[in-house]
Design a protein around this motif. Structure first.
Motif, short mmCIF file in Angstrom:
data_model
loop_
_atom_site.label_atom_id
_atom_site.label_comp_id
_atom_site.label_asym_id
_atom_site.label_seq_id
_atom_site.Cartn_x
_atom_site.Cartn_y
_atom_site.Cartn_z
N ILE A 170 0.84 -1.19 0.00
CA ILE A 170 0.00 0.00 0.00
C ILE A 170 0.88 1.24 0.00
O ILE A 170 1.76 1.37 0.84
CB ILE A 170 -0.91 0.02 1.25
N GLY A 171 0.63 2.13 -0.94
CA GLY A 171 1.34 3.40 -0.95
C GLY A 171 2.70 3.33 -1.63
O GLY A 171 3.18 2.26 -1.96
N PRO A 172 3.30 4.49 -1.84
CA PRO A 172 4.55 4.55 -2.61
C PRO A 172 5.81 4.18 -1.82
O PRO A 172 6.86 3.95 -2.41
CB PRO A 172 4.61 6.02 -3.04
N HIS A 173 5.73 4.10 -0.51
CA HIS A 173 6.89 3.76 0.30
C HIS A 173 8.11 4.61 -0.01
O HIS A 173 9.20 4.10 -0.28
CB HIS A 173 7.23 2.27 0.15
N ASN A 174 7.92 5.92 0.02
CA ASN A 174 9.02 6.83 -0.24
C ASN A 174 10.15 6.69 0.77
O ASN A 174 11.30 6.95 0.44
CB ASN A 174 8.53 8.28 -0.17
N GLY A 175 9.80 6.32 1.99
CA GLY A 175 10.79 6.31 3.06
C GLY A 175 11.98 5.43 2.75
O GLY A 175 13.13 5.80 3.00
N ALA A 176 11.73 4.25 2.18
CA ALA A 176 12.82 3.32 1.88
C ALA A 176 13.80 3.94 0.89
O ALA A 176 15.02 3.77 1.02
CB ALA A 176 12.26 2.01 1.34
N GLN A 177 13.25 4.67 -0.09
CA GLN A 177 14.15 5.33 -1.05
C GLN A 177 14.97 6.43 -0.40
O GLN A 177 16.14 6.63 -0.73
CB GLN A 177 13.33 5.94 -2.19
N VAL A 178 14.32 7.16 0.52
CA VAL A 178 15.02 8.23 1.22
C VAL A 178 16.17 7.66 2.04
O VAL A 178 17.30 8.15 2.00
CB VAL A 178 14.04 9.01 2.12
N VAL A 179 15.90 6.58 2.75
CA VAL A 179 16.93 5.95 3.58
C VAL A 179 18.07 5.41 2.70
O VAL A 179 19.26 5.64 2.99
CB VAL A 179 16.32 4.81 4.43
N TRP A 228 26.44 -1.72 -3.16
CA TRP A 228 25.04 -1.94 -3.56
C TRP A 228 24.44 -0.66 -4.12
O TRP A 228 24.79 0.44 -3.70
CB TRP A 228 24.20 -2.38 -2.35
N SER A 229 23.51 -0.83 -5.05
CA SER A 229 22.82 0.33 -5.62
C SER A 229 21.74 0.80 -4.65
O SER A 229 21.33 0.06 -3.74
CB SER A 229 22.18 -0.05 -6.95
N GLU A 230 21.29 2.04 -4.87
CA GLU A 230 20.20 2.57 -4.04
C GLU A 230 18.98 1.66 -4.10
O GLU A 230 18.32 1.41 -3.09
CB GLU A 230 19.79 3.95 -4.56
N GLN A 231 18.71 1.17 -5.31
CA GLN A 231 17.52 0.33 -5.49
C GLN A 231 17.64 -0.96 -4.67
O GLN A 231 16.70 -1.37 -3.99
CB GLN A 231 17.33 0.00 -6.98
N GLN A 232 18.82 -1.58 -4.72
CA GLN A 232 19.03 -2.82 -3.93
C GLN A 232 18.91 -2.52 -2.44
O GLN A 232 18.32 -3.29 -1.69
CB GLN A 232 20.43 -3.37 -4.21
N LEU A 233 19.49 -1.39 -2.02
CA LEU A 233 19.46 -1.04 -0.60
C LEU A 233 18.04 -0.76 -0.13
O LEU A 233 17.66 -1.15 0.97
CB LEU A 233 20.35 0.18 -0.34
N ALA A 234 17.25 -0.09 -0.99
CA ALA A 234 15.88 0.27 -0.61
C ALA A 234 15.07 -0.98 -0.27
O ALA A 234 14.19 -0.95 0.59
CB ALA A 234 15.21 1.08 -1.71
N GLU A 235 15.40 -2.08 -0.95
CA GLU A 235 14.69 -3.35 -0.69
C GLU A 235 14.90 -3.85 0.75
O GLU A 235 14.12 -4.64 1.25
CB GLU A 235 15.18 -4.45 -1.64
N LEU A 236 15.99 -3.41 1.36
CA LEU A 236 16.30 -3.88 2.71
C LEU A 236 15.61 -3.06 3.80
O LEU A 236 15.56 -3.45 4.96
CB LEU A 236 17.82 -3.81 2.96
N VAL A 237 15.08 -1.89 3.40
CA VAL A 237 14.54 -0.96 4.39
C VAL A 237 13.09 -1.32 4.71
O VAL A 237 12.22 -1.24 3.85
CB VAL A 237 14.61 0.50 3.89
N THR A 238 12.86 -1.75 5.92
CA THR A 238 11.50 -2.13 6.32
C THR A 238 10.81 -0.96 7.02
O THR A 238 11.48 -0.05 7.51
CB THR A 238 11.54 -3.30 7.32
#
Lengths: 211, 124
Positions: free
Chosen positions: A54-63, A184-194
Motif C-alpha cells: 500500500i502506498g509509494p513507500h518513499n521512506g525506503a528510497q530516502v533511507v 550496492w545500488s540505491e535500489q538494492q538497498l531500498a529493498e532492505l529498508v523495512t
C-alpha cells in the motif's frame, strides 16, 4: 510541488480533515461494524496481509539514498522536509519531517498518536499494535522492554531515544546501513529498508536473508 | 496472499495488481478491498454478483467521462460497495449519508494531531 499544493498542505492546522472518499469509507465501515456484518479485527487482518503493498513507500528510497550519498544524508539530518522535497516526491508528509539517525551509541524509536496525518506515504501503513495505547505508554516508560518484545536487542551501552510524533512534527528513523552491502545500488538497498526499521522497532533486512 | 484473497483476485480480473497480487495506492483502497472480502465471506454477495455490479458501475462512470485508467478503479469499487449495501437492505443511502456527515463532524471537532473518533453527539 506547486504553490497551490503548498498552501493546501498548510491550511486548517487547528482541526482534522478527512477527504470525501475517506468519509465514505469510514461511514461504511462504521455501519457494517454496528450491524455486525464485519469485525474490525478481521478487516485489520486482511489489510495487514497487504500492508507492504500500500502506498509509494518513499521512506525506503530516502533511507537508501542517505546510505549512499553523504551530502544527501547531511541535508536530510539538517532539514528532512527540504531534503525529501529535492527528490521530487509529492507527499503531504513532507511538512515538519525530522530524520533521526541511529548510531552504535543511540537507537531511535518513534511513537505516534495516529492522527489523520500519520505519514503512511513515507513509512507504509502503521502496524496494528502501533494503534494500541499500551504500546505508546510502555514505549515511553520501558523502551528496552518493548524492543525486546519485537526481538530487537541492543547493546547495554546503546542509549534509546523515544520520539513522540505530533501534528507538527513527524519522525523518520534513519537506520544503520547493514554490513555486507558495500557497492550496492540505491535500489538494492531500498529493498532492505523495512517499515519497522524506519519507526525504530526493527532493523533493516540483512543481505542474503530470505525476505 | 490468503485463500480468500486469491479467489477474490481471480474472480476480478480488472483489479490493479503486479505479479505478486493486488496493489493499493492509498490506505482507503485497501480498506474498501477488505470490506468487500469480509462481506463476501459473510455471504452478502457472490463474486459473480459483485463483478456484475462493479462492471455496471464502471460502465456508468465511463459514460460520464471517467477514463478508467486504474487510478479510479477503487472509486468504482467503493461506489459498488455502497450500492450493494443499499440494495441488500443493510443500510439505505440516506443512512450512509448520515454516517458520512457524522464522520465529517467528528473530524471538524478533533484537534489536529488527535485520533478521530465517532461519538453519538456527532449525529446532529
Amino acid at each position: 510541488m506547486t504553490d497551490h499544493d503548498h498552501d493546501h498542505h498548510h491550511h486548517d492546522h487547528d482541526h482534522s480533515e478527512l477527504s470525501e472518499t475517506e468519509l465514505r469509507v469510514r461511514a461504511l465501515e462504521t455501519i457494517l461494524t454496528e450491524k455486525g456484518y464485519v469485525e474490525p479485527a478481521a478487516l485489520d487482518a486482511i489489510i495487514q496481509a497487504y500492508e507492504t503493498r500500500i502506498g509509494p513507500h518513499n521512506g525506503a528510497q530516502v533511507v537508501a539514498k542517505a546510505w549512499t550519498d553523504p551530502a544527501f544524508k547531511q541535508a536530510l539530518l539538517d532539514d528532512a522536509t527540504k531534503a525529501v522535497s529535492t527528490l521530487g516526491h509529492v507527499s503531504r508528509v513532507g511538512d515538519h519531517l525530522v530524520a533521526v539517525e541511529n548510531t552504535p551509541q543511540r537507537h531511535n524509536m518513534v511513537v505516534c498518536t495516529l492522527c489523520s496525518c500519520y505519514p503512511w506515504e513515507m513509512l507504509g501503513l502503521p502496524p496494528v499494535w502501533y494503534k494500541a495505547a499500551p504500546y505508546r505508554s510502555r514505549a515511553v516508560k520501558d523502551p528496552r522492554g518493548v524492543l525486546a518484545d519485537f526481538g530487537v536487542s541492543l547493546p547495554k551501552e546503546t542509549e534509546i531515544r523515544v520520539w513522540d510524533s505530533t501534528a507538527e512534527t513527524r519522525f523518520l528513523v534513519l537506520p544503520m546501513r547493514p554490513e555486507g552491502t558495500e557497492g550496492w545500488s540505491e535500489q538494492q538497498l531500498a529493498e532492505l529498508v523495512t517499515r519497522d526499521s524506519m519507526i525504530g522497532t526493527g532493523f533493516p533486512k540483512t543481505p542474503g536473508a530470505p525476505s | 496472499m490468503d485463500e480468500a484473497s486469491v479467489r477474490a483476485t481471480a474472480a476480478l480480473p480488472g483489479i490493479p495488481r503486479d505479479e505478486d497480487g493486488p496493489v493499493f495506492r492509498e490506505p482507503w483502497e485497501a480498506q474498501a478491498f477488505a470490506m468487500a472480502l469480509a462481506l463476501h465471506a459473510r455471504g452478502l454477495f457472490t463474486w459473480n454478483e459483485w463483478a456484475a455490479a462493479l462492471a455496471r458501475e464502471i460502465k456508468r462512470a465511463q459514460a460520464a467521462g471517467d477514463p478508467d485508467t486504474g487510478e479510479t478503479y477503487y472509486r468504482h469499487w467503493l461506489a459498488t460497495l455502497e450500492n450493494l449495501v443499499a440494495e441488500k437492505g443493510v443500510a439505505s443511502s440516506d443512512t450512509q449519508h448520515r454516517y458520512r456527515e457524522a464522520w465529517d463532524h467528528a473530524a471538524d471537532r478533533t484537534p489536529h494531531g488527535q485520533p478521530i473518533e465517532l461519538t453519538p453527539a456527532d449525529f446532529g
